[in-house]
Design a protein around this motif. Sequence first.
Motif, PDB file in Angstrom:
ATOM      1  N   ALA A  42       0.844  -1.200   0.000  1.00 28.62           N
ATOM      2  CA  ALA A  42       0.000   0.000   0.000  1.00 28.62           C
ATOM      3  C   ALA A  42       0.874   1.242   0.000  1.00 28.62           C
ATOM      4  CB  ALA A  42      -0.925   0.003   1.220  1.00 28.62           C
ATOM      5  N   GLY A  43       0.320   2.324  -0.521  1.00 25.37           N
ATOM      6  CA  GLY A  43       1.016   3.597  -0.521  1.00 25.37           C
ATOM      7  C   GLY A  43       0.035   4.737  -0.460  1.00 25.37           C
ATOM      8  N   VAL A  44       0.476   5.870   0.065  1.00 28.69           N
ATOM      9  CA  VAL A  44      -0.357   7.068   0.147  1.00 28.69           C
ATOM     10  C   VAL A  44       0.414   8.233  -0.439  1.00 28.69           C
ATOM     11  CG1 VAL A  44      -1.466   8.749   1.675  1.00 28.69           C
ATOM     12  CG2 VAL A  44      -1.671   6.311   2.153  1.00 28.69           C
ATOM     13  N   SER A  45      -0.257   9.029  -1.252  1.00 31.55           N
ATOM     14  CA  SER A  45       0.350  10.239  -1.805  1.00 31.55           C
ATOM     15  C   SER A  45      -0.555  11.429  -1.550  1.00 31.55           C
ATOM     16  CB  SER A  45       0.579  10.096  -3.315  1.00 31.55           C
ATOM     17  OG  SER A  45       1.640   9.225  -3.599  1.00 31.55           O
ATOM     18  N   ALA A  46       0.055  12.538  -1.129  1.00 32.48           N
ATOM     19  CA  ALA A  46      -0.676  13.793  -1.019  1.00 32.48           C
ATOM     20  C   ALA A  46      -0.807  14.355  -2.432  1.00 32.48           C
ATOM     21  CB  ALA A  46       0.082  14.770  -0.129  1.00 32.48           C
ATOM     22  N   MET A  47      -1.976  14.893  -2.768  1.00 38.18           N
ATOM     23  CA  MET A  47      -2.205  15.358  -4.130  1.00 38.18           C
ATOM     24  C   MET A  47      -2.947  16.688  -4.152  1.00 38.18           C
ATOM     25  SD  MET A  47      -3.115  11.803  -6.133  1.00 38.18           S
ATOM     26  CE  MET A  47      -2.830  12.564  -7.742  1.00 38.18           C
ATOM     27  N   THR A  51      -0.504  21.311  -8.125  1.00 32.58           N
ATOM     28  CA  THR A  51       0.897  21.067  -7.780  1.00 32.58           C
ATOM     29  C   THR A  51       1.190  19.580  -7.893  1.00 32.58           C
ATOM     30  OG1 THR A  51       0.360  20.831  -5.424  1.00 32.58           O
ATOM     31  CG2 THR A  51       0.974  23.028  -6.208  1.00 32.58           C
ATOM     32  N   ALA A  52       2.458  19.243  -7.991  1.00 33.29           N
ATOM     33  CA  ALA A  52       2.851  17.845  -8.116  1.00 33.29           C
ATOM     34  C   ALA A  52       2.465  17.062  -6.871  1.00 33.29           C
ATOM     35  CB  ALA A  52       4.361  17.743  -8.353  1.00 33.29           C
ATOM     36  N   SER A  53       2.074  15.806  -7.069  1.00 24.35           N
ATOM     37  CA  SER A  53       1.746  14.965  -5.924  1.00 24.35           C
ATOM     38  C   SER A  53       3.013  14.651  -5.147  1.00 24.35           C
ATOM     39  CB  SER A  53       1.083  13.661  -6.400  1.00 24.35           C
ATOM     40  OG  SER A  53       1.972  12.916  -7.205  1.00 24.35           O
ATOM     41  N   PRO A 129      -7.122  15.591   0.038  1.00 22.28           N
ATOM     42  CA  PRO A 129      -5.681  15.704   0.245  1.00 22.28           C
ATOM     43  C   PRO A 129      -4.817  14.637  -0.412  1.00 22.28           C
ATOM     44  CG  PRO A 129      -6.682  14.766   2.183  1.00 22.28           C
ATOM     45  CD  PRO A 129      -7.808  15.130   1.261  1.00 22.28           C
ATOM     46  N   GLY A 130      -5.410  13.572  -0.945  1.00 21.86           N
ATOM     47  CA  GLY A 130      -4.564  12.558  -1.548  1.00 21.86           C
ATOM     48  C   GLY A 130      -5.298  11.293  -1.916  1.00 21.86           C
ATOM     49  N   VAL A 131      -4.538  10.210  -2.091  1.00 24.99           N
ATOM     50  CA  VAL A 131      -5.090   8.932  -2.537  1.00 24.99           C
ATOM     51  C   VAL A 131      -4.361   7.787  -1.825  1.00 24.99           C
ATOM     52  CG1 VAL A 131      -5.380   7.364  -4.508  1.00 24.99           C
ATOM     53  CG2 VAL A 131      -5.751   9.809  -4.804  1.00 24.99           C
ATOM     54  N   ASP A 208      -7.543  24.041  -3.142  1.00 30.38           N
ATOM     55  CA  ASP A 208      -6.600  22.948  -2.971  1.00 30.38           C
ATOM     56  C   ASP A 208      -5.182  23.453  -2.727  1.00 30.38           C
ATOM     57  OD1 ASP A 208      -8.155  20.372  -3.470  1.00 30.38           O
ATOM     58  OD2 ASP A 208      -8.746  21.577  -5.176  1.00 30.38           O
ATOM     59  N   VAL A 209      -4.796  24.481  -3.474  1.00 29.78           N
ATOM     60  CA  VAL A 209      -3.474  25.067  -3.270  1.00 29.78           C
ATOM     61  C   VAL A 209      -3.394  25.704  -1.884  1.00 29.78           C
ATOM     62  CG1 VAL A 209      -1.844  26.833  -4.047  1.00 29.78           C
ATOM     63  CG2 VAL A 209      -3.071  25.447  -5.720  1.00 29.78           C
ATOM     64  N   ALA A 210      -4.471  26.362  -1.472  1.00 30.95           N
ATOM     65  CA  ALA A 210      -4.493  26.980  -0.145  1.00 30.95           C
ATOM     66  C   ALA A 210      -4.332  25.920   0.945  1.00 30.95           C
ATOM     67  CB  ALA A 210      -5.809  27.740   0.050  1.00 30.95           C
ATOM     68  N   PHE A 211      -4.969  24.779   0.752  1.00 27.65           N
ATOM     69  CA  PHE A 211      -4.857  23.707   1.740  1.00 27.65           C
ATOM     70  C   PHE A 211      -3.436  23.143   1.777  1.00 27.65           C
ATOM     71  CE2 PHE A 211      -5.364  19.106   2.779  1.00 27.65           C
ATOM     72  CZ  PHE A 211      -5.616  19.282   4.132  1.00 27.65           C
ATOM     73  N   VAL A 212      -2.809  23.027   0.604  1.00 30.73           N
ATOM     74  CA  VAL A 212      -1.424  22.559   0.559  1.00 30.73           C
ATOM     75  C   VAL A 212      -0.523  23.510   1.347  1.00 30.73           C
ATOM     76  CG1 VAL A 212       0.576  22.239  -0.946  1.00 30.73           C
ATOM     77  CG2 VAL A 212      -1.626  21.277  -1.597  1.00 30.73           C
ATOM     78  N   ARG A 213      -0.738  24.815   1.179  1.00 31.64           N
ATOM     79  CA  ARG A 213       0.062  25.801   1.912  1.00 31.64           C
ATOM     80  C   ARG A 213      -0.165  25.679   3.420  1.00 31.64           C
ATOM     81  NH1 ARG A 213       2.188  30.347  -0.258  1.00 31.64           N
ATOM     82  NH2 ARG A 213       3.098  30.433   1.835  1.00 31.64           N
TER      83      ARG A 213
END
Length: 276
Positions: A42-47, A51-53, A129-131, A208-213
């Motif tokens: 299993a793996g998790v990525s923020a997306m 912006t790049a994941s 936030p991701g997958v 989404d960008v605001a949440f990443v920040r």
Amino acid sequence: MTGNRSARIRLRVAEQAALRGARVGVVDVCTAAVAALPVGGAGVSAMSPRTASHPLCSTDDVSERLEELQLTLGEGPRVDAFAHGSAVLTPDLRSSRLSYHWPVFAEAALDAGVRAVFAFPLQIGAISPGVLDLYSSMPVELDVEQLADALAFADFTTLVLLDTHIDRPGDRPDDLSPDGRQEDLGSYRAKIDQATGILTVQLGVGIDVAFVRLRAHAYATGVRLADVAADVVAHRLRLSPDSDSDSDSDSDDDPDFGSGSGSGSGSGEEPRDDED
């Protein structure tokens, strides 16, 4: 039934964290999912759509390679799950249809030893936030119960990724609230959503960008996400729109938060099977 499933998933994850001797983390959810489901990793990525994941964790070399492939190639079940807001179930990558849908990824994943991939978007309100990715080295289909468990693992991954209060491994189940948590998720979610909305105006970016920040600042400073959100809402913290340096400020000293807007929405689509 849902409550029992959530409690069971929670216990499995807490057991993994206890083995590490640490607070529950995303890696514990991934490890517990592999142990509970007919998958090998299993793996998790923020997306984010703009912006790049960013791969956050993987349980083995193959799952790490799987995350990297999708990041590099820009295609695959994880990419589709995030774009559509629904689970992407791929019981066998050798399906002829998939060779057209993911012409590069399918071949590369097979070369890496992957035959089945299941991708679940992480969602809470308007935030995605991701997958969560699960893979198997053999063709496999998830039955109804296994799919429900996988979705529950994805939900719990979201809570962990958003840094919702999660009890320490030693906490007793009897101490938990009926929904399996001691902190009110509704209040937490409202605080995060409000702070994210403020940042869309302050930074002139989408939600989404605001949440990443917001997450990036919490990570960089070692401050809990909810506390960073509270500072943004109270105007004790202002993030800079044109640099990585953020500064604490009182709204009386700097009342102009600029102009701009952002919007985002989650999707309630049902899981889809790419084998159909």
